[in-house]
Scaffold this motif. Sequence first.
Motif, mmCIF file in Angstrom:
data_model
loop_
_atom_site.group_PDB
_atom_site.id
_atom_site.type_symbol
_atom_site.label_atom_id
_atom_site.label_comp_id
_atom_site.label_asym_id
_atom_site.label_seq_id
_atom_site.Cartn_x
_atom_site.Cartn_y
_atom_site.Cartn_z
ATOM 1 N N TYR A 1 0.832 -1.187 0.000
ATOM 2 C CA TYR A 1 0.000 0.000 0.000
ATOM 3 C C TYR A 1 0.866 1.236 0.000
ATOM 4 C CZ TYR A 1 -3.712 -3.060 1.741
ATOM 5 O OH TYR A 1 -4.633 -4.051 1.901
ATOM 6 N N PRO B 1 4.952 2.151 7.437
ATOM 7 C CA PRO B 1 6.072 1.205 7.597
ATOM 8 C C PRO B 1 6.736 1.378 8.962
ATOM 9 C CG PRO B 1 6.743 3.051 6.239
ATOM 10 C CD PRO B 1 5.292 3.293 6.570
ATOM 11 N N GLN C 1 10.116 -0.349 9.820
ATOM 12 C CA GLN C 1 11.242 0.239 9.104
ATOM 13 C C GLN C 1 11.683 1.546 9.768
ATOM 14 O OE1 GLN C 1 10.666 1.199 4.951
ATOM 15 N NE2 GLN C 1 12.782 0.733 4.502
ATOM 16 N N HIS C 2 10.716 2.330 10.238
ATOM 17 C CA HIS C 2 11.073 3.550 10.978
ATOM 18 C C HIS C 2 11.943 3.200 12.170
ATOM 19 C CE1 HIS C 2 8.800 6.620 8.957
ATOM 20 N NE2 HIS C 2 7.666 6.016 9.121
#
Lengths: 191, 263, 446
Positions: free
Chosen positions: C369, C428, C431-432
Amino acid sequence: MIKLILIVISAVLVNNFVLSRFLGICPFLGVSKKTSTALGMSGAVVFVMTLAAAVTWLVQTYVLDKLGIGYMQTIAFILIIASLVQLVEIILKKFLPSLHAALGIFLPLITTNCAVLGMAVLSIQNKYTFVETVVFGFASSLGFALALVLFTGLREKIDRSNPPKAFKGVAIALITAALLSMAFMGFSGLV
Amino acid sequence: MIETVLAITCIGFGCSFALAIAAKFFEVKENPKIGEVNNLLPGANCGACGYAGCMDYAKAVVNDDAELNLCAPGGSDVTASLCEYLGKTAEAAEKQVAIVLCMGTDDVAKRRFEYNGIADCRSAQLVGGGDKACTYGCLGYGTCASVCPTNAIEMINGVAKVHPELCIACGKCISVCPRNLIKLVPAKSTVHILCSSKDKGPIVRKVCTSGCIGCTMCVRLTKEEESISMDGFLAKIDYTKEVQNKAIVEKCPPKCIIDTSNN
Amino acid sequence: MNILKAKFKIHGGVHPKYRKELARNEETKRLPLPKILRISTTQHLGAPSKPVVKKGDYVKKYQLLAEAAGFISAPVHSPAAGTIKDIVAGTGATGTPISEIILETNTTSDEDLVGVFPTNDWNTLSPETILNRVREAGVVGAGGAGFPTYVKLSPPPGKEIQTLIINGAECEPYLTADYRLMMEHPKCLVEGIQIICKVLNVQDAHIAIEDNKPEAIELLSKYIKDNGIENIKIATLPTFYPQGAEKQQIFAVTGKQVPSGGLPSEVGVLVENTGTTVAIYNAVVKDLPFIERTTTVSGYGIENPSNVIAPLGTPYQDLIDFCGGAKDGVKKIISGGPMMGFAQATTETTTTKTTSGLLLLTAKEISQYESAPCISCGRCIAACPMNLMPAELSQFCEAEDFESAAANRVMDCMECGCCAFSCPAHRPLVQHFRTAKAFLRAQPKK
C-alpha cells in the motif's frame, strides 16, 4: 475562603487569561515550541505575576489612591512590572543561564505582556483585598502556565505530524489555539 | 501636580535602586568580545566549524583560542575579519564543496528488486542492503537533499547531484549518506571520477554502464602528473595535485570522468 | 498430569492467518545432496567465523571449515565431503555482506566422514565435557537469532537458572518445522532437554507449545509419562503472534518480566528453541556437528509445500525445485516467517543454521500500500507486546528526532511487526524503528 477558591477556579479555568481573555498571546505563541522552555517561561511568569500583584496593589492603595492620582495607574504599574521582569532576567542569567538563553527575547517581552498589566488592572477594578489580589495574581499565572504547557504539547505533536505546507508553523498553531480556546469554553458557567 | 510627579519619580527611583543592587549582587561577568565576534559570523548555525552554532564558535574563539579559519560558509572573508578584530593572523582554509561520487542514474544503473518502503536512503539501505544493483551506488531517495541547509542538492533521475555554487561545505550530507558516497573536495578542482564501485570490471558492467571498470586508462594517461591512482579496481583522483591531461574525459570507456570547468 | 495451562496473559499481539495446514501433516523430507553448497561464515550472532580451509582443499563430511573467532562466535562444519572451489564475498538473507565457502560436493560415502565418537550415555559426561561438545559442534540458536548456545548455557556467575523453557510455540504463520520435529523426534527433544537440565543444574523444565498444536502436546505428554520423567512438563499457551518471542514466553509461563535491555538469566530463566535442543542432543550423544536443519517451504506460490531437511549452504532455488517449483504469480519470497522474515531479491541465497522457513507468497497473501499519515487510532499501541507506543515513536522517527525516540524506548523494540500489521494507515512502522535503531547504534557512546 470560598471567595479565594472561586477566584482561583475562575482565573485558571473559566476566565483563563490566554484562552478566554486573549491576553499574553505573544509568549503563548513564541515560547510554545518545546516543553522544557514552556515550563521555564511559566515559572518566570508565575514569579513576575505574583510579585506584581502584591506590589501594584500596595502602590495603588498607599500611593496612588492616597494622593488621588489614580490616572497614573498605567505608568506606575508598567514601571513596577518592567523592573520586576528585569530582576527576573538578572536572576535567571546568574542561576539558570541555559534557560535564559533558551527564552531569549521573550523574557523581557513579559514586560509588555498584557496579561501581567491586565491582571493588575483587573484586581483593582474588582476591588480585591491584598490577599485576594495576590491569590488572583498567582492563579492567573497558573492559568497562563496551564494554557502554555497544554498548547506546547499540542504544538510539538502537530509539528511532528507534517501538516500541509500552507499550514506549517504559525498557521496551524493559530488554528490549534482557536480550537483549544473553544475547548476551554466548556468551563463557562462553572462558577 | 507636584505630588504626582514626585510620587512617580519616587517609584521610578525605588525600582532602579532595587535593580542596581540586584545587578551588583547577581552580576555575571561576560566577555563583551564574544558578542562582537558572534556578529562577525554568518549566523547560519550550521555546525560546519565543529561547534554548536555561531555563538558557541564565538565563545571558543575568544576563550579557547580556537582556529579562526573554521567557518566554511563564511570562508576567507570571515577569517579575515576575525583576524582583524582579534589582531591575529591565520591562514584561510581552502574553499571546499561536496560532491556525490556516483553517476548511476536510473537509465544506466539497474535496480535489484522492487522496493516498497520509506523513501529515505538510510531506511532503504536496511532492506536487503538497498535496492540498487550496485552495492556502492547512490540509492537516490534524497536523504542528502532533505538535510542540505542551502538546498544545494538536486535529485536527477535517481542520483543526487550537488550544485557547487550553493554548497557551504557544512558536511551534513556526508554524515547521512549510508553509502559514504559524498566527499569534500577543493572547490577549484574540476576533474572528478564519478564512481565509487570497488567491484571488478565485469561485475560493474552487469549492474551499471557508467561505472568505473578499472581499465587504468586514466592512470596511464596521467602517469607523469601522478594525479590518479588505483584503489583496487576503482580509479581515484589525488586532489592535492591538479589533473592536467583532460583527454581522460573522452578516453574513459564508461565515460565516468567529468570536467566541470566547461560549465 | 504433566500438562499445564500457562497462567499469565501478555499485553498485545495479533492474530494473522496461520495457514499452517499447508505444510503440517506430512513427514519431513530429506533434500538430495545438492551439487554446490555455498556455506556462509556468518551463521550466528557475533564475529563471523574464520575459514581454516582454502581453495582447492578436499574436505570430509563433518570436517571443520571455519573456526570460532572470539568468545561470541561459533565454528562451521562441512555438511558433505567435497572440494573447496573458492571463498568469495556474497550477500546474506538479510542483505548484509557475508563471506561464502563454495563447496563442490561428492556423494557422501562412509569413508568420507571425519570420525565422530558417539556417546550413548550422556549421564557419564561432566557438564564441562557436555558444554565443550556443544561448543565444538557449532550449535547456535536455531530459532532465528543464532546466538552461540554454549555461551547461553554458561550464565555469568551469580545468575542461577531455575527454570528452563523449550520454545515449541512456533508462532510465525506458515512455519511448521519445529512442530514436525516434535512429532517425529520426541526422544531427541526430551533427551536434549535433560542434557540441558544437567548442564545448568535445573530442576524445572517446561516445553511451551501453542494450543493450535494439540497432536504435539498429546504426543510429547505421552512420551514423557511413558518414560517416567518427572521434571519436564508441557505448558500450553494461547495461540497468537508473538507468543514465541522469548520475553513474552517467559512472562506467559512464569509471570516474570525480563528487565528492559536485560537477559532472561536475570530472572533465572533460560529459553531454548526445539531445533537447538535437538542439535544439542546430536552434538552430545552422537557427537555430530550442526550441519543441517529443517526448513518449512510453504506459501500459496509453491507447488508442494513441505518441511525439508537440507544441509547448510543449500541455495533456495534447490529447495524450491525439490518442492515442485514455483507457481505463477509469486510476488514475494521470504526467508524466515512472514512477520519477521526478510524478503529476498534472488533465490541464490543459501540456507544457514537459522533459516526456519522459505515462503513463496502470491498477491493475495501480501499487501502493498501507499502509506498515509498516522491517524492516532491506537491499534498499534494495543498490539505492541513490548508495551511501547509505536504511533509516537514513528512520528519521532519521521521527524528525525531520534533522541526523543530513544527516550521513548525505541531500543526495546523487538521488530516483531505487530504494530505494522495492525496499522490501518499502512505505515512502515518497523522500518522507521530499524532506521532509528541503526542511527542510535552508530552514535559514539557517551
